[in-house]
Design an enzyme around this catalytic site. Structure first.
Site, mmCIF file in Angstrom:
data_model
loop_
_atom_site.group_PDB
_atom_site.id
_atom_site.type_symbol
_atom_site.label_atom_id
_atom_site.label_comp_id
_atom_site.label_asym_id
_atom_site.label_seq_id
_atom_site.Cartn_x
_atom_site.Cartn_y
_atom_site.Cartn_z
ATOM 1 N N CYS A 3 0.831 -1.211 0.000
ATOM 2 C CA CYS A 3 0.000 0.000 0.000
ATOM 3 C C CYS A 3 0.864 1.259 0.000
ATOM 4 O O CYS A 3 0.534 2.257 -0.636
ATOM 5 C CB CYS A 3 -0.904 0.025 1.229
HETATM 6 C C1 BEZ Z 1 0.532 -4.595 1.798
HETATM 7 O O1 BEZ Z 1 -0.010 -3.549 1.519
HETATM 8 O O2 BEZ Z 1 1.744 -4.720 1.754
HETATM 9 C C2 BEZ Z 1 -0.264 -5.808 2.168
HETATM 10 C C3 BEZ Z 1 -1.450 -5.660 2.870
HETATM 11 C C4 BEZ Z 1 -2.155 -6.797 3.230
HETATM 12 C C5 BEZ Z 1 -1.685 -8.056 2.867
HETATM 13 C C6 BEZ Z 1 -0.522 -8.177 2.125
HETATM 14 C C7 BEZ Z 1 0.196 -7.046 1.779
#
Ligand code: BEZ
Length: 212
Positions: free
Chosen positions: A46
């Site tokens: 994210c």
């Molecule tokens: C991320 O944004 O890195 C992420 C969020 C939830 C699960 C896996 C990755």
């Protein structure tokens, strides 16, 4: 809320965001919009996504697109995370991140897919036209960062159809030939497409991209 379908009105809402209260339809005004959800603040994928969107702000502005992100974390969490995004992605987040702690917007837009995760939003994307209708939906898993070049490409395609009566063929990119939409008659072609056209089949008529 049932799944949103193309052509449906994007539900309106009022929500707290990283830049204050946002009334969604009023904030969109006559612009195009992108609403995209991400699973949680302070997560790696994210962080790269929101940094990328910030870096593309001029691209979105050039296309009259307003962008809003959403997660089920709160305003103070968003504000702290934005500091990290700006630092690590070397950019400035200048779009609102909706704080959907009570999951009201997530439910309106069916952004929680319980069999994937019953608490967090998946990576949903909604492209919304100036008529407030949903023009595109995409759902990505949490582990896959989205391709924002593809979202710009879709916006370009949607705007070509809306303003120039052409569609875009497979793997189309800026500057490639376009397809004349079936609703345009052969009689209308000379006036609408002064650059000329080629009729490969009566249903397959191509023309240079009108707006370049
Ligand atoms: C991320 O944004 O890195 C992420 C969020 C939830 C699960 C896996 C990755």
């Amino acid at each position: 809320m049932a799944t949103l379908r193309l052509g449906d009105i994007a539900p309106d809402f009022t929500a707290q965001t990283s830049i204050g209260e946002l009334k969604f339809h009023e904030w969109l005004g006559d612009n195009w919009g992108i609403l995209f959800s991400h699973p949680a603040d302070y997560t790696p994928v994210c962080t790269t996504e929101l940094g990328t969107v910030a870096k593309y702000s001029e691209e979105f502005a050039n296309r009259n697109v307003k962008v809003a992100a959403l997660s089920v974390d709160g305003v103070e969490s968003h504000k702290g995370w934005i500091v990290d995004i700006n630092e690590t992605q070397e950019t400035t987040v200048n779009f609102p991140i909706i704080a959907d702690e009570n999951k009201r917007v997530a439910e309106l837009y069916d952004m929680i897919h319980p069999n994937a995760d019953n608490q967090l939003t998946v990576r949903s994307v909604f492209i919304i036209g100036p008529d407030k209708k949903v023009k595109l939906t995409i759902t990505y898993p949490a582990s896959t960062g989205r391709n924002f070049d593809e979202l710009l490409r879709v916006i370009d395609s949607l705007q070509l159809t809306a303003y120039h009566k052409v569609a875009t063929p497979a793997n189309w990119n800026q500057g490639d030939d376009c397809v004349i939409v079936p609703a345009v008659t052969n009689e209308q072609i000379p006036e609408l497409f002064p650059k000329g056209h080629t009729e490969i089949k009566p249903y397959l008529r191509v023309t240079p991209q009108p707006n370049v």
